[in-house]
Scaffold this active site. Structure first.
Site, mmCIF file in Angstrom:
data_model
loop_
_atom_site.group_PDB
_atom_site.id
_atom_site.type_symbol
_atom_site.label_atom_id
_atom_site.label_comp_id
_atom_site.label_asym_id
_atom_site.label_seq_id
_atom_site.Cartn_x
_atom_site.Cartn_y
_atom_site.Cartn_z
ATOM 1 N N SER A 126 -90.939 -34.381 -3.700
ATOM 2 C CA SER A 126 -92.082 -34.832 -4.403
ATOM 3 C C SER A 126 -91.786 -35.869 -5.635
ATOM 4 C CB SER A 126 -93.305 -33.738 -5.041
ATOM 5 O OG SER A 126 -94.468 -34.393 -6.030
ATOM 6 N N TYR A 150 -94.697 -26.981 -12.002
ATOM 7 C CA TYR A 150 -94.340 -26.612 -10.487
ATOM 8 C C TYR A 150 -93.485 -28.502 -10.294
ATOM 9 C CZ TYR A 150 -95.137 -29.820 -6.402
ATOM 10 O OH TYR A 150 -95.410 -30.484 -5.315
ATOM 11 N N LYS A 154 -89.589 -27.623 -7.768
ATOM 12 C CA LYS A 154 -89.513 -29.658 -7.285
ATOM 13 C C LYS A 154 -87.760 -29.575 -7.392
ATOM 14 C CE LYS A 154 -91.985 -28.973 -4.274
ATOM 15 N NZ LYS A 154 -92.133 -27.991 -2.582
#
Ligand code: UFG
Length: 338
Positions: A126, A150, A154
């Site tokens: 992302s 989050y 990643k």
């Protein structure tokens, strides 16, 4: 012989659209999903689109024994790994759960792949790995960071992949950094189906247009952007799906890995998105100005040039297509629910 691709999280939003793109490109596909955030009837709907039944294994990436069994029972040539949690807000409340599912899940998967001699992987990353301080348009060489658990998960996943490749050159991995995926398959048969109240702009706008939510809160109209609202690089999920097919064939072709942005390179503001959705749906979208949301950047859009060079990838659909297909999906989903 057709190449067989395992799609973890293949019943989810991006996974299901990629499933269709892979079938259209002539791959044989096996979906692995635990259905924690995907509807049970997605495989039936995929069969409706492709005209062939979808092969599905219900399993959890945290269950290493199940993963090993999948590789033992099926000849897999490559894996596309979508299965992960993706809510920024939820990750702040449950950091350990996010690390476990996203990071431990990837480690399990890569160990299982390694044991099965399968080392071709496409990973869902992302633009969140650029943190919030990134220059725009953002090239892949921009500095990396994170602003929430989050994003951290990643980034750690990308680092684990990088270190694994360095330790064993037989791995070939495509890391795809998505900007803001929106829209739906033009058939209206699959689309984004967030449970509860959506965190993200497009699904929220869709529910306001459909009368399921009363009003949209625009988080800040005093950003240093042309109209004061946040600017993002929205990319049609069908374009994004095509990016995965291109990534896989680049890995097959040159065996060499890549880390690339998947975006359009064009930013749209919250106000532009509202106006375009109103036009595509022919509905009013009531909104009110609310305070800025913590951690939001003013502007984020990709430098998409590397994806063009390395993958031959260019997004084709514009914001109107994204809004129109989202609206078709909202309407068919409502008909299905009746
Ligand atoms: N916004 C609103 N109202 C809403 C929701 C969003 O005004 O109800 C605004 C945001 O402030 C932002 C824009 O709409 O300006 C887009 O917000 P989204 O939540 O749709 O998307 P983000 O860019 O914040 O987040 C996305 C992904 C994350 C990822 C992040 C960075 O959802 O997973 O990009 O790559 F971490």
């Amino acid at each position: 012989m057709k190449q067989r691709v395992l799609l973890t999280g293949g019943a989810g939003y991006i996974g299901s659209h990629t499933y269709v793109a892979l079938i259209e490109a002539g791959y044989d596909v096996l979906i692995l999903d635990n259905f924690s955030n995907a509807a049970r009837d997605v495989p039936t709907r995929l069969a409706e689109i492709t005209g062939q039944s979808a092969a599905v294994v219900e399993a959890d990436i945290l269950d290493r024994a199940s993963l090993d069994r999948v590789f033992a029972d099926n000849k897999i040539d490559a894996v596309i790994h979508f299965a992960a949690f993706k809510s920024v807000a939820e990750s702040v409340k449950k950091p350990l759960v996010y690390m476990q599912n996203n990071v431990v899940g990837l480690v399990n998967l890569m160990q299982s792949m390694d044991q099965a001699d399968v080392r071709r992987l496409v990973f869902s990353s992302s633009a969140t790995v650029y943190g919030n301080a990134a220059d725009v348009p953002t090239p892949e060489t921009a500095s990396l960071g994170y602003g929430n658990p989050y994003g951290h998960s990643k980034l750690v996943c990308e680092q684990i992949i990088e270190q694994t490749i360095a330790s064993d050159p037989r791995w070939s991995v495509g890391v795809l950094r998505y900007f803001n995926p929106v829209g739906a398959h033009p058939s209206g048969i699959i689309g984004e189906d967030p449970s509860g109240i959506p965190d993200n702009l497009m699904p929220y706008v869709a529910k306001v247009a459909a009368g399921q939510l009363p009003v949209l809160s625009v988080f800040g109209d005093d950003y240093p952007t042309p109209d004061g609202t946040g600017v993002r690089d929205y990319i049609h999920v069908v374009d994004l799906a095509k990016g995965h097919v291109n990534s896989l064939s680049a890995l097959e072709r040159d065996g060499q890995g890549h880390v690339v942005n998947l975006g359009t390179g064009r930013g749209y503001s919250v106000f532009e998105l509202i106006a375009t959705y109103a036009r595509a749906s022919n509905r009013d979208i009531p909104y009110k100005i609310a305070p800025r949301r913590d951690g939001d950047a003013a502007s984020s859009y990709a430098d998409p040039s590397l994806a063009k060079t390395v993958l031959g990838f260019e997004a084709e659909f514009d914001l109107f297509d994204m809004c129109r297909t989202s609206w078709v999906w909202m309407q068919t989903a409502a008909e299905r629910a009746e």
